[in-house]
Design an enzyme around this catalytic site. Sequence first.
Site, PDB file in Angstrom:
ATOM      1  N   CYS B  40       0.824  -1.212   0.000  1.00 31.08           N
ATOM      2  CA  CYS B  40       0.000   0.000   0.000  1.00 31.08           C
ATOM      3  C   CYS B  40       0.852   1.253   0.000  1.00 31.08           C
ATOM      4  O   CYS B  40       0.366   2.347  -0.305  1.00 31.08           O
ATOM      5  CB  CYS B  40      -0.907   0.028   1.218  1.00 31.08           C
ATOM      6  N   VAL B  78       7.708 -21.366  -5.566  1.00 30.84           N
ATOM      7  CA  VAL B  78       7.092 -22.694  -5.469  1.00 30.84           C
ATOM      8  C   VAL B  78       6.378 -22.972  -6.788  1.00 30.84           C
ATOM      9  O   VAL B  78       5.504 -22.213  -7.213  1.00 30.84           O
ATOM     10  CB  VAL B  78       6.111 -22.765  -4.283  1.00 30.84           C
ATOM     11  N   ASP B 283      -4.047 -11.989   0.017  1.00 30.22           N
ATOM     12  CA  ASP B 283      -4.707 -11.562  -1.216  1.00 30.22           C
ATOM     13  C   ASP B 283      -5.103 -12.718  -2.128  1.00 30.22           C
ATOM     14  O   ASP B 283      -5.761 -12.507  -3.147  1.00 30.22           O
ATOM     15  CB  ASP B 283      -3.789 -10.618  -2.011  1.00 30.22           C
ATOM     16  N   TRP B 434     -23.182  17.778  16.971  1.00 30.73           N
ATOM     17  CA  TRP B 434     -23.702  16.559  16.342  1.00 30.73           C
ATOM     18  C   TRP B 434     -22.630  16.090  15.368  1.00 30.73           C
ATOM     19  O   TRP B 434     -22.398  16.731  14.348  1.00 30.73           O
ATOM     20  CB  TRP B 434     -24.993  16.824  15.563  1.00 30.73           C
ATOM     21  N   ARG B 442     -29.377  10.237  11.944  1.00 27.20           N
ATOM     22  CA  ARG B 442     -30.672  10.839  12.273  1.00 27.20           C
ATOM     23  C   ARG B 442     -31.535  10.970  11.027  1.00 27.20           C
ATOM     24  O   ARG B 442     -32.709  10.620  11.022  1.00 27.20           O
ATOM     25  CB  ARG B 442     -30.385  12.233  12.828  1.00 27.20           C
TER      26      ARG B 442
END
Lengths: 451, 451
Positions: B40, B78, B283, B434, B442
């Site tokens: 990332c 592998v 992943d 708020w 709300r």
Amino acid sequence: MVGGDAGGMSAASEARRRRGPEELQITAFERGEHTSYSACGIPYWIGDVVDGPERLIARDARTFRDEYAIDARVRHEVAEIDLANREVVVRDLDGGGEIREPYDHLVIATGASPIRPDWPGADAEGIFGVQTLDDGATLRAALDRDPRPTRAVVVGAGYIGVEMAEALVNRGLDVTVVEQAEQPMATVDPDMGILVGEAMRGLGIAVRTSERVTGFASGDGRVTAVLTERSEIPADVVVLGLGVRPNSDLAEKAGLPLGVAGGVVTDLRMRVPGHDGIWAAGDCVQTVNLVTGQPTYVPLGTHANKQGRVAGTNIGGGYATFPGVVGTAVTKVCDLEVARTGLRERDATAAGFGYITVTIDSTNRSSYFPGSQAMTVKLIAERRTGRLLGGQIVGRAEAAKRIDVLAVALTNRMTVEEMTALDLGYAPPFSPVWDPVLVAARKAAQAVARR
Amino acid sequence: MVGGDAGGMSAASEARRRRGPEELQITAFERGEHTSYSACGIPYWIGDVVDGPERLIARDARTFRDEYAIDARVRHEVAEIDLANREVVVRDLDGGGEIREPYDHLVIATGASPIRPDWPGADAEGIFGVQTLDDGATLRAALDRDPRPTRAVVVGAGYIGVEMAEALVNRGLDVTVVEQAEQPMATVDPDMGILVGEAMRGLGIAVRTSERVTGFASGDGRVTAVLTERSEIPADVVVLGLGVRPNSDLAEKAGLPLGVAGGVVTDLRMRVPGHDGIWAAGDCVQTVNLVTGQPTYVPLGTHANKQGRVAGTNIGGGYATFPGVVGTAVTKVCDLEVARTGLRERDATAAGFGYITVTIDSTNRSSYFPGSQAMTVKLIAERRTGRLLGGQIVGRAEAAKRIDVLAVALTNRMTVEEMTALDLGYAPPFSPVWDPVLVAARKAAQAVARR
């Protein structure tokens, strides 16, 4: 409405939204000069961080009258609630005289006042509580008087005390904070409070802990020093940061039930039980601690707004409840952010919980990302069950609002084990790949498993 | 371990923490040059925001060997899993030759690779996917070559596409992004994606939406332009941001079960069902969407780390599970923060939910507080029940991590009505009284009540 700040005016506005002026006449009496203001903004106004007082007022009395058809009357104090006759007795503080005003619904939203112990000398001039906008204006005037005060003492290092200390430093005063507890910010555990003390000292604030105030010295009726068990601290101005107590005398005199710390008792809909049509909201009420299930008293603007809205919804014919609080609070000292939610160790002990605690250090962003700063997270979880009981976060940036994750987890009674799997946002500018909250949850889950 | 990045090395480290070298021998094969790095962080390395590649590596192979007694071998691929004989066939990419390595437990952590459609001309030089640290080094070398590339085209405006576009602008290139959807950032709904497009254009990025790439033009084997249905966009360098697909060929060849998008199937403990001692993480695996209960594929470093740790815990004799994801993701474009969790509208529809949506505008701090910036919050809630289904947040500052509140609410299947009472942190420097999330909850609760 008895009281025209957050609780009262939220109730009034919400009731009006649901029922028009032809259906419901709404009158609000406010003994101060202002309605609907941000009390939490006052320290920032004192410190010249924000302009005031106008900017702190959400809506003034004229706006309520003109736009909401709410008859908001400032400088009007309700002197008595006459439950039998469903009337209130109101004093006009400027015009003089008393009127009796009938009601169908009465919302008690009288707020809270700073605690002023009756220490010797406490009535001297120059000693201030800071709760209302009027208090803020009075203090600002005192800071501007000639000769200018240069030495300030703040008594109590809670939220208001710490915020006011920073504000007074911003104004150029020499500031001393006296706190009887062993660390500042007793709303967090002492091990986290140490970090707050360090930040305060970094601002140049003299922090004296474990020191109890015994009174005040004064000359010509004006405070000259704060007296403690150990010393005499010279002061031109004193700010009290000892917390607040609910303005519930009026309710008590009317025979309404009071609970913890003298807060008015309500049910989930903010009705005062046993008294039809009587409601209460805001800093004058007791509420429920959702972690312990016990009643508690937590005066805070955000609760006042919610409770007022719940009362207004119900008065307006709707249905709403305020279930209680988990005890979240955030503040900052300079650039140090401090947050807490749920139970501290002493609260957990008092409630009868057996618990483990963990504390971890992490960063706000990926450690390699610019702006990465240290953050400390402490969690308290119940023994055996691993249920989260509380958390505290201290950090330099992007720290405080992470407490919200813990607040939602507490609300949902999550265990720390469950929390280790939370899908929190990750990207290098925002978090390490393990968010600090997850690191703490992981460590807490390990601690629970070992006990 | 097959794969030496987040999933594999988290598993290896956790297994080692629980079982010492005398009990458990651990070998990790990584076909790339590096172990345990932050994929990332690559766009920020490309954009010179962070140093690399060393700073992006959490622990290198030597550290694993010396401090964890984990035999981490880079440049070892592998080539085959021999389930019958419990062996893997490993190629030494530098030294040459093949060995057969026996195992008791095998963790498949092969990661993912950028999707490269077989468009005509796609094999020209100068076309890059960005997934591994080696990819990042290759791209950086291409940007530094002489003559320096000046025109970049990014195909796809998802996370990697948007982050890479900004990185390339930071490097001084002219950047065009081509996206077949109607708005950038299709991981949010188009109405929120519009805001991302505006921010990208504000950076000087040419954003071409609803435009499908058909191929590439090249000269001397090197890309010269991106061809679309509508035009030919000159390009010295092309970056593919079309998402990734799991590297599950190896698993598939061994006969292991694959699920959504070709991800390896696991149970809650990260075991591959029906195959004793076979694990998978990161992943390359499919996981569960906790909102729909359906399998999904969400490649993300934070999940890889958690899944690896779960596999390692179980291999080490402990007990841990990875229950799934709610789909949280955050990113930023310049100073615009973008966050999402749960279901988009199209996901809700696909899953069979009836829903309401609301979008609100608010601010990160009290509007009167310095640094107050706009923020948009969108919520999606189920009809009737009001259960939260998803949310998206776009804002200029302190916006993205607020998505975590929604992520925890989703995990606990909260309704938007319940969310209106959440005790979120409030103080003027951190939030309006708020919180924007509460304002949205709300409004959503009102919308649910009306339907």
